[in-house]
Enzyme design. Sequence first.
Site, mmCIF file in Angstrom:
data_model
loop_
_atom_site.group_PDB
_atom_site.id
_atom_site.type_symbol
_atom_site.label_atom_id
_atom_site.label_comp_id
_atom_site.label_asym_id
_atom_site.label_seq_id
_atom_site.Cartn_x
_atom_site.Cartn_y
_atom_site.Cartn_z
ATOM 1 N N HIS A 197 14.325 16.480 -4.132
ATOM 2 C CA HIS A 197 15.266 17.603 -4.111
ATOM 3 C C HIS A 197 16.198 17.573 -5.314
ATOM 4 O O HIS A 197 16.553 18.617 -5.864
ATOM 5 C CB HIS A 197 16.089 17.585 -2.815
ATOM 6 C CG HIS A 197 15.301 17.960 -1.603
ATOM 7 N ND1 HIS A 197 14.497 19.081 -1.560
ATOM 8 C CD2 HIS A 197 15.181 17.364 -0.393
ATOM 9 C CE1 HIS A 197 13.936 19.160 -0.369
ATOM 10 N NE2 HIS A 197 14.330 18.139 0.356
ATOM 11 N N ARG A 246 8.362 32.295 -1.569
ATOM 12 C CA ARG A 246 8.455 31.472 -0.357
ATOM 13 C C ARG A 246 9.111 32.293 0.755
ATOM 14 O O ARG A 246 10.227 32.785 0.584
ATOM 15 C CB ARG A 246 9.285 30.221 -0.622
ATOM 16 C CG ARG A 246 8.808 29.357 -1.784
ATOM 17 C CD ARG A 246 9.722 28.139 -1.921
ATOM 18 N NE ARG A 246 9.370 27.268 -3.024
ATOM 19 C CZ ARG A 246 9.892 27.329 -4.244
ATOM 20 N NH1 ARG A 246 10.816 28.258 -4.505
ATOM 21 N NH2 ARG A 246 9.530 26.498 -5.190
ATOM 22 N N ARG A 256 3.589 33.891 -0.213
ATOM 23 C CA ARG A 256 3.011 32.767 0.534
ATOM 24 C C ARG A 256 3.429 32.874 1.990
ATOM 25 O O ARG A 256 4.619 33.014 2.298
ATOM 26 C CB ARG A 256 3.486 31.438 -0.035
ATOM 27 C CG ARG A 256 2.842 30.224 0.668
ATOM 28 C CD ARG A 256 3.347 28.916 0.108
ATOM 29 N NE ARG A 256 4.743 28.664 0.445
ATOM 30 C CZ ARG A 256 5.452 27.628 -0.007
ATOM 31 N NH1 ARG A 256 4.896 26.778 -0.839
ATOM 32 N NH2 ARG A 256 6.713 27.471 0.340
ATOM 33 N N GLU A 272 -3.466 22.376 -2.379
ATOM 34 C CA GLU A 272 -2.452 21.325 -2.287
ATOM 35 C C GLU A 272 -3.022 19.998 -1.807
ATOM 36 O O GLU A 272 -2.329 18.983 -1.849
ATOM 37 C CB GLU A 272 -1.338 21.759 -1.332
ATOM 38 C CG GLU A 272 -0.627 23.019 -1.770
ATOM 39 C CD GLU A 272 0.139 23.665 -0.637
ATOM 40 O OE1 GLU A 272 1.374 23.541 -0.621
ATOM 41 O OE2 GLU A 272 -0.501 24.290 0.237
ATOM 42 N N ASP A 295 2.723 19.028 -3.727
ATOM 43 C CA ASP A 295 1.964 18.429 -2.631
ATOM 44 C C ASP A 295 0.647 17.838 -3.097
ATOM 45 O O ASP A 295 0.186 16.836 -2.550
ATOM 46 C CB ASP A 295 1.716 19.466 -1.528
ATOM 47 C CG ASP A 295 2.844 19.502 -0.511
ATOM 48 O OD1 ASP A 295 3.385 18.426 -0.202
ATOM 49 O OD2 ASP A 295 3.184 20.591 -0.032
ATOM 50 N N ARG A 340 6.527 12.454 -1.873
ATOM 51 C CA ARG A 340 7.169 13.061 -3.028
ATOM 52 C C ARG A 340 8.689 13.032 -2.974
ATOM 53 O O ARG A 340 9.348 13.386 -3.957
ATOM 54 C CB ARG A 340 6.687 14.505 -3.216
ATOM 55 C CG ARG A 340 7.070 15.484 -2.122
ATOM 56 C CD ARG A 340 6.300 16.782 -2.330
ATOM 57 N NE ARG A 340 6.658 17.857 -1.423
ATOM 58 C CZ ARG A 340 7.550 18.801 -1.692
ATOM 59 N NH1 ARG A 340 8.194 18.775 -2.839
ATOM 60 N NH2 ARG A 340 7.798 19.761 -0.824
ATOM 61 N N CYS A 375 1.791 26.797 -9.295
ATOM 62 C CA CYS A 375 3.131 27.231 -8.901
ATOM 63 C C CYS A 375 4.018 26.060 -8.496
ATOM 64 O O CYS A 375 5.065 26.249 -7.896
ATOM 65 C CB CYS A 375 3.060 28.249 -7.765
ATOM 66 S SG CYS A 375 2.329 27.614 -6.240
#
EC number: 2.7.3.9
Length: 560
Positions: free
Chosen positions: A191, A288, A324, A414, A438, A448, A485
């Site tokens: 993050h 998103r 998505r 992914e 991912d 991750r 992306c």
Amino acid sequence: MTATRLVTGIGVSPGRVVGPAALLPDPVHEPPAGARLRPGADVEAAAGQVADAAERVRAALDAAADAATGESAELLHATATMAADPSLLSDAQARVRTEHLVPERAVWEAADEVAAQLAALGGYLAERVRDVTDVRDRLVAELTGRPVPGLPTRAEPYVLVAHDLAPALTATLDPARVLAVVTVAGGPTSHTAILARARGIPAVVAADVADVVDGVVLLVDGAAGRVTVAPADEDVARALAPTSAVRTFDGDGRTADGVRVELLANVGDPAEAEAAAASGAQGVGLFRTEFAFLDRTEAPTVAEQVAAYGRVLAAFDGRKVVVRTLDAGADKPLPFLHAAPETNPALGVRGLRIAGEHPDVVEDQLTAIAAAAAAHPGTTTWVMAPMVATVEEAEGFVAACARHGLGTAGVMVEVPSAALLAGPVLAHAAFASIGTNDLVQYTMAADRLLGAVARLSDAWQPAVLRLVEATCAGGAAQGRPVGVCGEAAADPALAVVLVGLGVTSLSMTPRALPDVAAVLATTPSDVCRRLARLAVESSCADHARAVVRDALPVLAELGL
């Protein structure tokens, strides 16, 4: 006098800056063990203080979230929800009532219990321990009248140095105050990395800066992943020498020899759409839709979704928007979809897999997307499903979209199985979009969000690049476009490699568009292909990154 030394980490947000180090303040101290109320104290009033403090913390975080957008808003809202978690609060209040603990000690012990449970579950849930301790510290500070944990206060802008940053704190970083971020922990897709890049703040993670003292001058190179402690004057002058005028994107992505590359924006909610459109983005490569479902006890209605999606489509009239469908699960759990905890949520029911247990949620979303698209015919609307792993899943999703009149349906790549089966998958799907965050996680078996495996969690890993290459080969065999992306698209050097591997579109934070466009515009397509081969055939991520960057002098010329 501090000796000059170079610290190498992982560059996650580009830019070169110089400034004094400001260490993140120490966390709130643990209240004394066994601290209890005075005899005769009002136990119920003390228990009520816990709930009151939680409400104030929740309100403050929600207010900060309302003033933010995209990932920042999502993370602040998520932390606010945790601050009001009934299980945490009821446990703390029970400790006040039965053990007569003072409220701050009761909160500390209750939070430790929750943190221990999450740590034992492992995977993504173990990463939530950092969020729990952040909420714990905020509650204890509120109960004891101490300052809420936060950023250092300085008269001049500074380089923030920390072991790690809680998502709620990262989401509030002000680029006018924080010149750069350097952390000991964290990875390329943490993050901290994602939010720093989105806010245009240079950042280096996984750097050995634990012994850096407050006030020492730091030279941070967020692209190269280097931090120079107490740099020499000539190093500062060289690093900060003017490179060029402020770059903008003219809306036409291309290589030096004119090969078109769509340069698109990632959008996390309608509030981001207008700024993304103004950035010159050729469209939205990743819209998103999770924002519509967060902080809710039930799914939004079709009408609510139509209105929300329509705002983004309207902002990109005349351009393309790739929507998505809901990617809940793992780091985006939704209570009304995930009633029972999963041992390993990253490998559980997430993305398209939700359709198997909650088909109405996905059907309603497709209905809403179709209605929004019909209301905005000037926008080209594509739809894609996250976490597709099999040919059957791709075929089923495309058929579902067709029933709703959504003719251009694609898939996210992914997981390695989707990359290896790209040809058969794209025999059904109209396009593929590679989610590198991912894909790296599943290819390298490296969480991750976990700093301890940050060196593995890198899109420059040759194994990951080979899967990108396989996906592009599958797309070429079927005549289907393949985009990227994930965060990898925002790295100008890596963008060159991706184009060389056959990627036809790159979607990123809008701030990265000018830099990526500038580097591609100076690099012929045959050079992209040559550098892609060097990266794919490298032995490790560090070598791949180094060999490509060394072959692109334009990066230094542009200060990247």
